[in-house]
Design an enzyme around this catalytic site. Sequence first.
Site, PDB file in Angstrom:
ATOM      1  N   GLN A 121      35.727  62.361  50.013  1.00 38.51           N
ATOM      2  CA  GLN A 121      36.583  61.418  50.736  1.00 38.51           C
ATOM      3  C   GLN A 121      37.111  62.058  52.013  1.00 38.51           C
ATOM      4  OE1 GLN A 121      40.534  60.856  49.135  1.00 38.51           O
ATOM      5  NE2 GLN A 121      40.445  58.652  49.498  1.00 38.51           N
ATOM      6  N   GLY A 122      36.680  61.581  53.156  1.00 35.20           N
ATOM      7  CA  GLY A 122      37.138  62.120  54.447  1.00 35.20           C
ATOM      8  C   GLY A 122      38.171  61.189  55.056  1.00 35.20           C
ATOM      9  N   SER A 124      42.022  62.223  55.117  1.00 38.28           N
ATOM     10  CA  SER A 124      43.115  63.002  55.726  1.00 38.28           C
ATOM     11  C   SER A 124      42.641  63.840  56.899  1.00 38.28           C
ATOM     12  CB  SER A 124      43.732  63.953  54.696  1.00 38.28           C
ATOM     13  OG  SER A 124      44.152  63.243  53.583  1.00 38.28           O
ATOM     14  N   SER A 156      38.125  66.998  49.100  1.00 37.53           N
ATOM     15  CA  SER A 156      37.706  67.518  47.789  1.00 37.53           C
ATOM     16  C   SER A 156      36.199  67.350  47.622  1.00 37.53           C
ATOM     17  CB  SER A 156      38.413  66.764  46.662  1.00 37.53           C
ATOM     18  OG  SER A 156      39.805  66.772  46.851  1.00 37.53           O
ATOM     19  N   GLU A 239      41.966  54.277  43.867  1.00 37.75           N
ATOM     20  CA  GLU A 239      42.322  55.681  43.672  1.00 37.75           C
ATOM     21  C   GLU A 239      43.648  55.804  42.917  1.00 37.75           C
ATOM     22  OE1 GLU A 239      42.371  57.933  47.291  1.00 37.75           O
ATOM     23  OE2 GLU A 239      42.538  59.841  46.243  1.00 37.75           O
TER      24      GLU A 239
HETATM   25  C1  LIG Z   1      44.556  68.395  45.385  1.00 40.71           C
HETATM   26  C2  LIG Z   1      44.442  67.538  46.617  1.00 40.71           C
HETATM   27  C3  LIG Z   1      43.248  66.902  46.864  1.00 40.71           C
HETATM   28  C4  LIG Z   1      43.124  66.107  48.004  1.00 40.71           C
HETATM   29  N1  LIG Z   1      41.901  65.549  48.230  1.00 40.71           N
HETATM   30  C5  LIG Z   1      41.722  64.824  49.352  1.00 40.71           C
HETATM   31  C6  LIG Z   1      40.434  64.296  49.665  1.00 40.71           C
HETATM   32  O1  LIG Z   1      39.468  64.476  48.927  1.00 40.71           O
HETATM   33  N2  LIG Z   1      40.301  63.604  50.804  1.00 40.71           N
HETATM   34  C7  LIG Z   1      41.335  63.358  51.656  1.00 40.71           C
HETATM   35  O2  LIG Z   1      41.136  62.672  52.638  1.00 40.71           O
HETATM   36  N3  LIG Z   1      42.574  63.870  51.405  1.00 40.71           N
HETATM   37  C8  LIG Z   1      42.784  64.601  50.276  1.00 40.71           C
HETATM   38  N4  LIG Z   1      44.029  65.135  50.010  1.00 40.71           N
HETATM   39  C9  LIG Z   1      45.087  64.981  51.002  1.00 40.71           C
HETATM   40  C10 LIG Z   1      46.254  64.100  50.578  1.00 40.71           C
HETATM   41  O3  LIG Z   1      45.878  62.751  50.559  1.00 40.71           O
HETATM   42  C11 LIG Z   1      47.407  64.381  51.553  1.00 40.71           C
HETATM   43  O4  LIG Z   1      47.810  65.728  51.344  1.00 40.71           O
HETATM   44  C12 LIG Z   1      48.607  63.473  51.351  1.00 40.71           C
HETATM   45  O5  LIG Z   1      48.285  62.163  51.717  1.00 40.71           O
HETATM   46  C13 LIG Z   1      49.849  63.946  52.122  1.00 40.71           C
HETATM   47  O6  LIG Z   1      49.555  64.142  53.477  1.00 40.71           O
HETATM   48  P1  LIG Z   1      49.962  65.510  54.237  1.00 40.71           P
HETATM   49  O7  LIG Z   1      49.489  66.654  53.363  1.00 40.71           O
HETATM   50  O8  LIG Z   1      49.439  65.415  55.616  1.00 40.71           O
HETATM   51  O9  LIG Z   1      51.551  65.559  54.219  1.00 40.71           O
HETATM   52  P2  LIG Z   1      52.525  64.903  55.311  1.00 40.71           P
HETATM   53  O10 LIG Z   1      52.096  63.500  55.571  1.00 40.71           O
HETATM   54  O11 LIG Z   1      52.631  65.839  56.458  1.00 40.71           O
HETATM   55  O12 LIG Z   1      53.882  64.853  54.516  1.00 40.71           O
HETATM   56  C14 LIG Z   1      54.733  65.999  54.375  1.00 40.71           C
HETATM   57  C15 LIG Z   1      55.952  65.556  53.576  1.00 40.71           C
HETATM   58  O13 LIG Z   1      56.667  64.518  54.266  1.00 40.71           O
HETATM   59  C16 LIG Z   1      56.822  63.383  53.414  1.00 40.71           C
HETATM   60  N5  LIG Z   1      56.724  62.143  54.187  1.00 40.71           N
HETATM   61  C17 LIG Z   1      55.822  61.860  55.155  1.00 40.71           C
HETATM   62  N6  LIG Z   1      56.008  60.612  55.610  1.00 40.71           N
HETATM   63  C18 LIG Z   1      57.047  60.073  54.919  1.00 40.71           C
HETATM   64  C19 LIG Z   1      57.710  58.811  54.911  1.00 40.71           C
HETATM   65  N7  LIG Z   1      57.340  57.803  55.723  1.00 40.71           N
HETATM   66  N8  LIG Z   1      58.745  58.617  54.053  1.00 40.71           N
HETATM   67  C20 LIG Z   1      59.135  59.613  53.202  1.00 40.71           C
HETATM   68  N9  LIG Z   1      58.546  60.829  53.166  1.00 40.71           N
HETATM   69  C21 LIG Z   1      57.517  61.067  54.001  1.00 40.71           C
HETATM   70  C22 LIG Z   1      55.678  63.482  52.436  1.00 40.71           C
HETATM   71  O14 LIG Z   1      55.940  62.776  51.237  1.00 40.71           O
HETATM   72  C23 LIG Z   1      55.597  64.970  52.201  1.00 40.71           C
HETATM   73  O15 LIG Z   1      56.539  65.391  51.260  1.00 40.71           O
HETATM   74  C24 LIG Z   1      44.199  65.935  48.879  1.00 40.71           C
HETATM   75  C25 LIG Z   1      45.417  66.572  48.625  1.00 40.71           C
HETATM   76  C26 LIG Z   1      45.539  67.373  47.513  1.00 40.71           C
HETATM   77  C27 LIG Z   1      46.851  68.059  47.269  1.00 40.71           C
END
Ligand SMILES: Cc1cc2nc3c(=O)[nH]c(=O)nc-3n(C[C@H](O)[C@H](O)[C@H](O)COP(=O)(O)OP(=O)(O)OC[C@H]3O[C@@H](n4cnc5c(N)ncnc54)[C@H](O)[C@@H]3O)c2cc1C
Length: 377
Positions: A121-122, A124, A156, A239
């Site tokens: 899944q691309g 993020s 992932s 998902e």
């Molecule tokens: C094990 C794992 C597997 C993953 N696999 C994939 C994958 O296969 N493909 C893929 O595309 N992505 C994948 N991800 C990514 C995942 O979807 C993102 O990490 C997630 O959506 C959070 O985005 P971020 O890490 O950019 O955090 P950010 O968006 O930077 O958020 C940082 C913090 O701010 C908070 N925050 C942000 N905006 C708000 C808001 N509006 N209100 C309240 N709080 C807020 C968040 O809750 C978080 O605590 C994976 C992540 C993990 C941990």
Amino acid sequence: MELTYTQEEEAFRTGLREWLAVALPKLPPKPSPDDWPGRRVYDTGWQRALHDAGYADVHWDASPTQRLIFLEETEKAGAPYVGANFVGLLHAGPTIAAEGTPEQRERWLAPILRGEEIWCQGFSEPDAGSDLASLRTRAVRDGDTYVVTGSKTWTSHAEVADWCELLVRTDPDAPKHRGISWLAMPMDAPGITVRPLRTLAGSAEFAEVFLDEVRVPAANRVGEENDGWRVTMVTLSFERGTAFVGEVVACRRTLGELARTARADGRWDDPVLRRRLGRLNAEFGALWRLTQWNVSEATRTGGVPGVGGSVFKLRYSHARQELYDTAAEVLGPDALDLDREWTLDRLSSLSYTIAAGTSQIQRNIVAERVLGLPKGP
Ligand SMILES: Cc1cc2nc3c(=O)[nH]c(=O)nc-3n(C[C@H](O)[C@H](O)[C@H](O)COP(=O)(O)OP(=O)(O)OC[C@H]3O[C@@H](n4cnc5c(N)ncnc54)[C@H](O)[C@@H]3O)c2cc1C
């Protein structure tokens, strides 16, 4: 809510149990968590076995009760979970089934069900996680192909994937939710670089993916050009709504093992621990009921899970973390042994409140779309 099963469904259960009793002892040893090529062979081999026995399409075409029976029985028997097939089977495939053209369904669904092709899944990007619609990877139309440039992160299974469900910006001038398209990108196309990232649990489970003028046929776009946000909502509904349901049964099994361990080593007399285990038992029982509700609601309303998925995801990811914290309490110093599966499961449970959308984001969705509260500033 208590589900009752018809005679036919109970016969499905008995047949599945009998098949599992024969198939599981024939499984090769499970590869180590870090051996992704080995895990690909193992996970696709299991999917192939399910396919040949007639159980492969249970995630899509079976009745909701058959699906629940399948999840219950495979988990109870300790059968492998979907593993590297997670994205293909549980959200890319169902999205194509719901939104793809007949040609796209024909091309991609059968190989997923036969365990021949792995998806990743691309979605993020470094600056587009929670705020996914800020994504910047761009796709410029050139005749009947898109030329894609940008980068993705936390992808992932990217190392072993054949296809990627990819979000790209096809109209940089449109409002950010409107200029996105959903593409199926072949992972062997020239211009793709995959750089694995190591997790706390030691596994190179996900990766950064760099895209340098990668050519993707326009025929691989699922949904209309610039209508990818709507298709993305379908993917995320699967998902969050149904992809994790099998794991609830696995958690209930782990909880049972934990209670047996506590009994065996005298910890059962500790009323605080007993109360904690009891509360977790109630929590996972409630989650299973919610699962039944979500699966049957999705079937009634046309196959795509509703916003109940966010309620499930929120509660499940916290309950899972608490389960493994309690396991650490019961296991004592053994909980630090990195060769134990429970230790690795505990470390990976930390990611559950982030992956597939953080708990804060699920709370926002529940507040706005379930409770009808006003949008935040
Ligand atoms: C094990 C794992 C597997 C993953 N696999 C994939 C994958 O296969 N493909 C893929 O595309 N992505 C994948 N991800 C990514 C995942 O979807 C993102 O990490 C997630 O959506 C959070 O985005 P971020 O890490 O950019 O955090 P950010 O968006 O930077 O958020 C940082 C913090 O701010 C908070 N925050 C942000 N905006 C708000 C808001 N509006 N209100 C309240 N709080 C807020 C968040 O809750 C978080 O605590 C994976 C992540 C993990 C941990």
